[in-house]
Design an enzyme around this catalytic site. Structure first.
Site, PDB file in Angstrom:
ATOM      1  N   ASP A 277      37.963  -4.756  29.068  1.00 56.21           N
ATOM      2  CA  ASP A 277      36.512  -4.802  29.011  1.00 56.21           C
ATOM      3  C   ASP A 277      35.991  -3.755  29.987  1.00 56.21           C
ATOM      4  O   ASP A 277      36.701  -3.348  30.921  1.00 56.21           O
ATOM      5  CB  ASP A 277      36.029  -6.205  29.391  1.00 56.21           C
ATOM      6  CG  ASP A 277      34.522  -6.282  29.491  1.00 56.21           C
ATOM      7  OD1 ASP A 277      33.845  -5.855  28.546  1.00 56.21           O
ATOM      8  OD2 ASP A 277      34.033  -6.738  30.545  1.00 56.21           O
TER       9      ASP A 277
ATOM     10  N   ASP B 216      32.227  -3.266  31.638  1.00 58.06           N
ATOM     11  CA  ASP B 216      31.339  -3.696  32.715  1.00 58.06           C
ATOM     12  C   ASP B 216      31.823  -5.005  33.328  1.00 58.06           C
ATOM     13  O   ASP B 216      31.980  -6.006  32.635  1.00 58.06           O
ATOM     14  CB  ASP B 216      29.908  -3.856  32.186  1.00 58.06           C
ATOM     15  CG  ASP B 216      29.372  -2.557  31.594  1.00 58.06           C
ATOM     16  OD1 ASP B 216      29.813  -1.486  32.047  1.00 58.06           O
ATOM     17  OD2 ASP B 216      28.536  -2.619  30.672  1.00 58.06           O
TER      18      ASP B 216
ATOM     19  N   ASN C 120      31.270  -4.517  24.527  1.00 56.88           N
ATOM     20  CA  ASN C 120      30.032  -4.852  23.817  1.00 56.88           C
ATOM     21  C   ASN C 120      28.893  -4.052  24.434  1.00 56.88           C
ATOM     22  O   ASN C 120      28.679  -4.095  25.647  1.00 56.88           O
ATOM     23  CB  ASN C 120      29.714  -6.348  23.952  1.00 56.88           C
ATOM     24  CG  ASN C 120      30.609  -7.226  23.105  1.00 56.88           C
ATOM     25  OD1 ASN C 120      31.335  -6.738  22.231  1.00 56.88           O
ATOM     26  ND2 ASN C 120      30.571  -8.525  23.349  1.00 56.88           N
TER      27      ASN C 120
ATOM     28  N   CYS D 208      28.040  -9.062  13.364  1.00 51.56           N
ATOM     29  CA  CYS D 208      29.028  -8.056  12.995  1.00 51.56           C
ATOM     30  C   CYS D 208      30.441  -8.570  13.255  1.00 51.56           C
ATOM     31  O   CYS D 208      30.644  -9.597  13.900  1.00 51.56           O
ATOM     32  CB  CYS D 208      28.785  -6.775  13.795  1.00 51.56           C
ATOM     33  SG  CYS D 208      28.971  -7.010  15.580  1.00 51.56           S
TER      34      CYS D 208
ATOM     35  N   LYS E 207      35.013 -11.971  31.189  1.00 49.12           N
ATOM     36  CA  LYS E 207      34.187 -12.945  30.489  1.00 49.12           C
ATOM     37  C   LYS E 207      35.054 -13.809  29.581  1.00 49.12           C
ATOM     38  O   LYS E 207      36.116 -13.385  29.114  1.00 49.12           O
ATOM     39  CB  LYS E 207      33.108 -12.231  29.664  1.00 49.12           C
ATOM     40  CG  LYS E 207      32.215 -11.305  30.489  1.00 49.12           C
ATOM     41  CD  LYS E 207      31.317 -10.479  29.604  1.00 49.12           C
ATOM     42  CE  LYS E 207      30.579  -9.428  30.419  1.00 49.12           C
ATOM     43  NZ  LYS E 207      31.504  -8.390  30.956  1.00 49.12           N
TER      44      LYS E 207
END
Length: 516
Positions: free
Chosen positions: A361, A363, A403, A444, A474
């Site tokens: 990931d 951030d 994301n 999506c 996360k």
């Protein structure tokens, strides 16, 4: 167009066609996001759409509705629902007749099966339409009716728990786990000979050191039994399932379980059939054997320019004068007999990924979470980022997965995102960096915890996801990893708390090296 706040979509009747029609269903919802959309579908295909967020309700077209009295009963039921629009993906006269009886004011469909007089918008069927892949065939109907219906890949919405349960059920099998689908509902002309499947399974077990999983419906039980009879007894011993080399699930799965089980395989070898379409729509690599039908019309569909997910595939067919004939049965099956077990076996390595990767990931894992990072002035990489390249010495690719809904919200510049990700590639040795630009409401396939970006990476780089690692801060990152069988590692920060049990945790990037 008439008020479209309550829309009925008449779905198609075969599993493969239903999968190919999924992008059209998405387009209806995109065109009318506030509409209440109900799908009228054959009970055999309805489960495909159980978790589809574009559909509010499903009415099953049960056998009791197939008589004239039943059609009248169904039309009365539909009339009570006060639908304003009916969109008929099914070509049959019956679909138009029932919605006309239900007095649905706006009825859209192709002008086929002598039903044009019953439609308020009868879309012409051209030569070009009939030559298009069926996914585009359904989208073309909507486009011709005034909808914005962009091309996208079909996607079957599976909950993470469904994928994980299937992975657990297959966990004792040797890898690669190769799904085998020997059936085809349309007719025997679409079926590769059982003895060829048996030879192929034997080579998968003996030469690849892997395992085979037979799929099929209850009507395919006899075919599977024939295949088992042809397999070399030395390969298929009574303890084959215990040894993790063979599993026969023919007739033992629901539609949803079939989808999840195919998603859990490393690849699927199949005839042109419903399970073939399921495979690509869950992101599983596909080897598709074609004879009497045309892959240009019903084969694995092309990947769009900006896909939400991707998959590897090969179509195996022979240039036979009489093929495609589109017949249900054939006396000699020349097109299928021309394809040997060696022809199929030799294609496995082309789509079976064996590279391994560490996914990250962005951030909160590689750099500080700046809440919609949109400037290099706010980019603060974590310590240890420059030492991640040491993982490449252990054979891992480094791939970012992020994301980026700020793009869809209009508060993050997509060009900045691309430039930042290029820094990770050029300066920190990353091999690729994927991002999802969609907001949650877009539903999506790529936004975590959906595994679309991981599936793209598998297709692009030949990655073995089950032999890979996902590091993130996360719970959505951990769920994404678990959905594809990757090993999750949680990056512990003050901002997010891990709610899943049994997952390794690190507090800085340098701690990762001891776990890899």
């Amino acid at each position: 167009m008439a008020d479209n706040r309550k829309i009925l979509v008449r779905g198609v009747n075969w599993i493969g066609d239903a999968v190919m029609s999924a992008p059209a269903l998405c387009s209806v919802k995109w065109a009318y996001p506030d509409a209440n959309i109900t799908l009228l579908a054959n009970p055999a295909v309805a489960p495909l759409f159980e978790k589809d967020p574009h559909i509010g309700a499903i009415i099953e077209y049960e056998d009791v509705y197939r008589t004239l009295a039943g059609r009248l009963r169904l039309s009365r039921r539909l009339k009570m629902e006060n639908f304003t629009t009916a969109i008929l993906l099914q070509n049959a006269f019956d679909a138009a007749f029932i919605t006309w009886l239900a007095r649905i004011g706006h009825r859209v469909g192709y002008n086929r099966d002598a039903r044009g007089v019953l439609l308020t918008k009868a879309v012409a069927v051209t030569k070009e339409t009939l030559q298009a892949h069926h996914t585009r065939y359904y989208l073309n109907m909507l486009t011709s009716a005034g909808f914005n219906a962009p091309y996208r890949l079909p996607w079957i919405y599976l909950a993470g728990g469904q994928r994980q349960s299937a992975l657990e059920a297959l966990s004792n099998l040797r890898r690669p786990i190769i799904g085998i689908n020997p059936g085809a509902a349309f007719g025997s002309a679409k079926r590769w000979p059982p003895e060829r499947f048996a030879m192929l399974i034997g080579r998968i077990i003996k030469e690849k050191g892997g395992s085979a999983v037979l799929f099929g419906s209850q009507r395919d039980v006899e075919i599977s039994a024939v295949i088992r009879g042809f397999i070399d007894p030395g390969v298929l011993a009574p303890t084959a399932e215990a040894a993790g080399t063979f599993l026969d699930l023919t007739g033992k799965t629901s539609v949803r379980q079939l989808c999840a089980s195919i998603a859990g395989c490393d690849l699927l070898i199949t005839n042109d059939s419903g399970p073939m379409h399921i495979a690509y729509a869950v992101g599983t690599p596909v080897l598709a054997i074609f004879g009497s039908t045309s892959p240009e019309l019903t084969g694995p569909p092309e990947i769009p320019e900006h896909p939400e997910f991707s998959y590897r595939h090969r179509v195996i067919r022979r240039d036979i004068k009489c093929a495609p004939c589109f017949k249900r049965t054939c006396g000699d099956l020349t097109c299928m007999n021309a394809i040997t077990a060696a022809d199929v076996f030799d294609e496995i390595d082309a789509i079976w990924g064996r590279s391994k990767a560490v996914f990250f990931d962005r951030d909160g894992t590689l750099c500080e979470d700046a809440d919609y990072l949109n400037s290099f002035d706010d980019f603060r990489p974590y310590g240890g980022l420059d030492r991640l390249m040491a993982l490449k010495d252990k054979g891992y690719l480094l791939i970012g997965i992020s994301n980026q809904s700020g793009i869809g919200r209009g508060i993050v510049d997509e060009e900045f995102v691309k430039a930042l990700h290029q820094v990770f590639i050029d300066k920190y040795g990353f091999d690729d960096f994927y991002y999802c630009r969609h907001v949650p409401g877009d539903n999506c396939a790529c936004r975590k915890p959906s595994p679309g970006m991981l599936l793209r990476a598998r297709a692009d780089h030949g990655i073995d996801l089950k032999n890979s690692i996902f590091v993130g801060d996360k719970n959505a990152d951990m769920e994404t990893a678990l959905a594809v069988g990757a090993r999750p590692i949680f990056f512990r920060t003050k901002k997010h708390t891990l709610s899943l049990m049994g997952i390794k945790q690190i507090s800085n990037l340098d701690e990762l090296h001891a776990l890899v």
